[in-house]
Design a protein around this motif. Structure first.
Motif, PDB file in Angstrom:
ATOM      1  N   GLU A 250       0.664  -1.217  -0.021  1.00  0.00           N
ATOM      2  CA  GLU A 250       0.024  -0.294  -0.080  1.00  0.00           C
ATOM      3  C   GLU A 250       0.953   1.052  -0.375  1.00  0.00           C
ATOM      4  O   GLU A 250       0.716   2.335  -0.766  1.00  0.00           O
ATOM      5  CB  GLU A 250      -1.530   0.167   1.359  1.00  0.00           C
ATOM      6  CG  GLU A 250      -2.029  -1.445   0.971  1.00  0.00           C
ATOM      7  CD  GLU A 250      -2.775  -1.266  -0.542  1.00  0.00           C
ATOM      8  OE1 GLU A 250      -3.311   0.477  -0.888  1.00  0.00           O
ATOM      9  OE2 GLU A 250      -2.853  -2.105  -0.835  1.00  0.00           O
ATOM     10  N   ALA A 251       1.516   0.943   0.984  1.00  0.00           N
ATOM     11  CA  ALA A 251       2.794   2.048   0.446  1.00  0.00           C
ATOM     12  C   ALA A 251       3.046   3.187  -0.594  1.00  0.00           C
ATOM     13  O   ALA A 251       3.629   3.959  -1.078  1.00  0.00           O
ATOM     14  CB  ALA A 251       4.075   2.442   1.734  1.00  0.00           C
ATOM     15  N   LEU A 252       4.130   1.688  -1.360  1.00  0.00           N
ATOM     16  CA  LEU A 252       4.514   1.497  -2.970  1.00  0.00           C
ATOM     17  C   LEU A 252       3.357   2.247  -3.789  1.00  0.00           C
ATOM     18  O   LEU A 252       3.292   2.461  -4.688  1.00  0.00           O
ATOM     19  CB  LEU A 252       4.957   0.600  -3.508  1.00  0.00           C
ATOM     20  CG  LEU A 252       5.476   0.082  -4.980  1.00  0.00           C
ATOM     21  CD1 LEU A 252       6.621   1.006  -4.559  1.00  0.00           C
ATOM     22  CD2 LEU A 252       5.643  -1.592  -5.019  1.00  0.00           C
ATOM     23  N   ARG A 253       2.299   1.303  -3.551  1.00  0.00           N
ATOM     24  CA  ARG A 253       0.587   2.007  -4.167  1.00  0.00           C
ATOM     25  C   ARG A 253       0.602   3.302  -4.442  1.00  0.00           C
ATOM     26  O   ARG A 253      -0.201   3.856  -5.464  1.00  0.00           O
ATOM     27  CB  ARG A 253      -0.585   1.457  -3.807  1.00  0.00           C
ATOM     28  CG  ARG A 253      -1.971   0.967  -4.141  1.00  0.00           C
ATOM     29  CD  ARG A 253      -2.894   1.465  -4.433  1.00  0.00           C
ATOM     30  NE  ARG A 253      -3.184  -0.686  -4.043  1.00  0.00           N
ATOM     31  CZ  ARG A 253      -3.348  -1.422  -5.075  1.00  0.00           C
ATOM     32  NH1 ARG A 253      -3.282  -1.201  -5.846  1.00  0.00           N
ATOM     33  NH2 ARG A 253      -2.779  -2.520  -3.834  1.00  0.00           N
ATOM     34  N   ALA A 254       0.702   4.364  -3.288  1.00  0.00           N
ATOM     35  CA  ALA A 254       0.565   5.584  -3.373  1.00  0.00           C
ATOM     36  C   ALA A 254       1.983   6.005  -4.474  1.00  0.00           C
ATOM     37  O   ALA A 254       1.257   7.320  -4.521  1.00  0.00           O
ATOM     38  CB  ALA A 254       1.064   5.983  -1.552  1.00  0.00           C
ATOM     39  N   ILE A 255       3.104   5.952  -4.262  1.00  0.00           N
ATOM     40  CA  ILE A 255       3.870   6.249  -4.899  1.00  0.00           C
ATOM     41  C   ILE A 255       3.805   5.803  -6.342  1.00  0.00           C
ATOM     42  O   ILE A 255       4.100   6.422  -7.529  1.00  0.00           O
ATOM     43  CB  ILE A 255       5.128   5.423  -4.683  1.00  0.00           C
ATOM     44  CG1 ILE A 255       6.068   6.385  -3.300  1.00  0.00           C
ATOM     45  CG2 ILE A 255       6.371   6.441  -5.528  1.00  0.00           C
ATOM     46  CD1 ILE A 255       6.968   5.055  -2.830  1.00  0.00           C
ATOM     47  N   GLU A 257       0.616   5.195  -7.268  1.00  0.00           N
ATOM     48  CA  GLU A 257      -1.038   6.514  -8.331  1.00  0.00           C
ATOM     49  C   GLU A 257      -0.329   7.989  -8.708  1.00  0.00           C
ATOM     50  O   GLU A 257      -0.691   8.399  -9.558  1.00  0.00           O
ATOM     51  CB  GLU A 257      -1.357   6.027  -7.570  1.00  0.00           C
ATOM     52  CG  GLU A 257      -2.415   4.608  -7.186  1.00  0.00           C
ATOM     53  CD  GLU A 257      -3.269   4.746  -6.103  1.00  0.00           C
ATOM     54  OE1 GLU A 257      -3.662   5.683  -5.683  1.00  0.00           O
ATOM     55  OE2 GLU A 257      -4.273   4.146  -6.112  1.00  0.00           O
ATOM     56  N   ALA A 258       0.940   8.212  -7.862  1.00  0.00           N
ATOM     57  CA  ALA A 258       1.512   9.609  -7.928  1.00  0.00           C
ATOM     58  C   ALA A 258       1.979   9.462  -9.598  1.00  0.00           C
ATOM     59  O   ALA A 258       1.679  10.530  -9.562  1.00  0.00           O
ATOM     60  CB  ALA A 258       2.242   9.931  -6.518  1.00  0.00           C
ATOM     61  N   LYS A 259       2.275   8.335  -9.869  1.00  0.00           N
ATOM     62  CA  LYS A 259       3.061   8.720 -11.121  1.00  0.00           C
ATOM     63  C   LYS A 259       2.561   7.507 -12.434  1.00  0.00           C
ATOM     64  O   LYS A 259       2.289   8.333 -13.802  1.00  0.00           O
ATOM     65  CB  LYS A 259       4.708   7.401 -11.414  1.00  0.00           C
ATOM     66  CG  LYS A 259       5.278   8.484 -10.209  1.00  0.00           C
ATOM     67  CD  LYS A 259       6.583   7.403 -10.657  1.00  0.00           C
ATOM     68  CE  LYS A 259       7.262   7.649 -12.132  1.00  0.00           C
ATOM     69  NZ  LYS A 259       7.828   8.387 -12.486  1.00  0.00           N
ATOM     70  N   GLY A 260       0.857   7.854 -11.922  1.00  0.00           N
ATOM     71  CA  GLY A 260      -0.293   7.126 -12.974  1.00  0.00           C
ATOM     72  C   GLY A 260       0.494   5.894 -13.408  1.00  0.00           C
ATOM     73  O   GLY A 260       0.596   5.667 -14.835  1.00  0.00           O
ATOM     74  N   ALA A 261       1.379   4.924 -12.532  1.00  0.00           N
ATOM     75  CA  ALA A 261       1.075   3.812 -13.008  1.00  0.00           C
ATOM     76  C   ALA A 261       1.137   2.384 -11.547  1.00  0.00           C
ATOM     77  O   ALA A 261       0.017   3.374 -10.646  1.00  0.00           O
ATOM     78  CB  ALA A 261       2.864   3.876 -13.090  1.00  0.00           C
ATOM     79  N   SER A 262       0.855   1.704 -12.106  1.00  0.00           N
ATOM     80  CA  SER A 262       0.159   0.086 -11.220  1.00  0.00           C
ATOM     81  C   SER A 262       1.476   0.074 -10.469  1.00  0.00           C
ATOM     82  O   SER A 262       2.351   0.302 -10.687  1.00  0.00           O
ATOM     83  CB  SER A 262      -0.258  -0.844 -12.416  1.00  0.00           C
ATOM     84  OG  SER A 262       1.182  -1.119 -12.722  1.00  0.00           O
ATOM     85  N   VAL A 263       0.848  -0.369  -9.342  1.00  0.00           N
ATOM     86  CA  VAL A 263       2.403  -1.034  -8.563  1.00  0.00           C
ATOM     87  C   VAL A 263       3.091  -1.964  -9.321  1.00  0.00           C
ATOM     88  O   VAL A 263       4.183  -1.830  -9.101  1.00  0.00           O
ATOM     89  CB  VAL A 263       1.204  -2.038  -6.999  1.00  0.00           C
ATOM     90  CG1 VAL A 263       2.566  -2.261  -6.435  1.00  0.00           C
ATOM     91  CG2 VAL A 263       0.525  -1.220  -6.074  1.00  0.00           C
ATOM     92  N   ALA A 264       2.264  -2.788  -9.610  1.00  0.00           N
ATOM     93  CA  ALA A 264       3.805  -4.083 -10.505  1.00  0.00           C
ATOM     94  C   ALA A 264       4.283  -3.157 -11.436  1.00  0.00           C
ATOM     95  O   ALA A 264       5.834  -3.780 -11.512  1.00  0.00           O
ATOM     96  CB  ALA A 264       2.230  -5.018 -11.765  1.00  0.00           C
ATOM     97  N   GLN A 265       3.899  -2.334 -11.765  1.00  0.00           N
ATOM     98  CA  GLN A 265       4.771  -1.160 -13.182  1.00  0.00           C
ATOM     99  C   GLN A 265       6.227  -0.968 -12.508  1.00  0.00           C
ATOM    100  O   GLN A 265       7.117  -1.138 -13.040  1.00  0.00           O
ATOM    101  CB  GLN A 265       3.697  -0.391 -13.602  1.00  0.00           C
ATOM    102  CG  GLN A 265       2.891  -1.031 -15.141  1.00  0.00           C
ATOM    103  CD  GLN A 265       1.998  -0.634 -15.664  1.00  0.00           C
ATOM    104  OE1 GLN A 265       2.199   0.868 -15.278  1.00  0.00           O
ATOM    105  NE2 GLN A 265       1.300  -0.271 -17.170  1.00  0.00           N
TER     106      GLN A 265
END
Length: 335
Positions: A250-255, A257-265
């Motif tokens: 979830e911490a990575l998800r915030a980063i 989303e800010a880049k307009g990318a998915s967590v996996a990407q």
């Protein structure tokens, strides 16, 4: 349109290949049932997108994965694809794990069966899946070197071995690459193994870049796991460990989303950012997951992004080992 993967070379002596590879294990084993038609379509989609490195093992589904890759490549030019094969794991008819055999005779026998299943004259990179504790690495590498001289193998790779073993192996024959787990939550190679590989000109093919889906952004605490899925027994997917590890996601998800990318990407892009000598293997079993993974090629991580990721998931942040204790004991890379 998604960027096509760049071309690169596995280490200083290995084959030219795509800078992103497709790990095919999940199409046949260990993650529960997979759809064979969709698996073949995924291989085709990967090839069409410029991914040319296909990674397999002769024990994935007891040969099923090699047969599947053969079917997927029927209509393709063999010379356009690099096939990496692991061998040595011993399996029973009940699919039990019986240990490892990387003796010279077993090595050559395994390759003979692999060539027949894949219907090919050669393997691009051939590697023992684990260090056989009963066979000096020099003997295993020497046997594969014989196969190189005979034209059946083009390059020698290794998997999950430590720095000392890398040195011993490279003294016998050039080693193209080391296949080893590497992700935001599996960074054990950074201390000693990666510097040694770089000193020796050995590339890294990184598997588990999404930690078997754990840091893909698609896993949840209440996800049902098939009885044939080894994640049902993996320490990082259990109880409090899982809850902790998903909090890192979830911490990575915030980063992301800010880049307009998915967590996996972002997770895949992070592995790619660690060096031009590192080729991530993505284990997509379906075309939609492959499309998402390929989107990582369009993600550029700035130094600020890398700093934010490091703060969110520092080295050693994961809860639980990457394998069970019994499996960890087979990893020369962890000793």
């Amino acid at each position: 349109m998604t960027t096509r993967p760049a071309r690169t070379q596995l280490g200083s002596t290995g084959p030219a290949t795509s800078a992103l590879g497709l790990g095919c294990m999940g199409m046949s084993a260990l993650y529960g049932p997979a759809d064979e038609t969709e698996s073949i379509a995924t291989v085709h989609a990967a090839l069409d997108a410029g991914v040319t490195l296909l990674d397999t093992g002769d024990f994935y589904g007891m040969g099923h994965n090699e047969l599947l890759i053969h079917d997927a490549l029927r209509s393709r030019n063999r010379e356009d694809v690099q096939i990496s094969v692991k061998f040595g794991a011993q399996r029973g008819p009940d699919e039990s794990w019986l240990g490892y055999d990387a003796s010279p005779a077993a090595t050559k026998t395994a390759l003979a069966y692999t060539l027949r299943r894949l219907r090919t004259d050669y393997i691009d990179v051939y590697r023992p899946a684990r260090l056989d504790p009963n066979v000096p690495i020099e003997e295993t590498v020497g046997a594969i070197a014989d196969l190189v001289k005979a034209g059946y193998v083009r390059h020698i790779g290794l998997s999950e071995v430590g720095a000392a073993t890398l040195r011993r192996a490279a003294a016998v024959h050039p080693i193209s690459d080391l296949q080893i787990e590497y992700s935001l939550i599996s960074r054990g190679l950074e201390a000693e193994v990666l510097p040694t590989a770089r000193e020796l000109g050995i590339g890294i093919t990184a598997y588990g870049v999404l930690s078997r889906g754990l840091i893909s952004g698609h896993w949840s605490n209440d996800r049902a796991v098939d009885k044939a899925d080894f994640r049902g027994f993996s320490p990082r997917f259990q109880g409090d460990n899982l809850a902790h590890n998903l909090s890192l996601v979830e911490a990575l998800r915030a980063i992301a989303e800010a880049k307009g990318a998915s967590v996996a990407q972002v997770a895949i892009a992070w592995v790619s950012s660690r060096g031009a000598d590192i080729v991530p293997l993505v284990g997509a079993r379906r075309r939609d997951r492959l499309t998402e993974a390929l989107g990582a090629l369009d993600v550029t991580l700035s130094q600020a992004d890398l700093d934010a990721i490091e703060a969110a998931i520092p080295a050693g942040a994961a809860a639980g080992e990457r394998y069970s204790a019994a499996q960890m004991a087979h990893l020369d890379s962890e000793h």
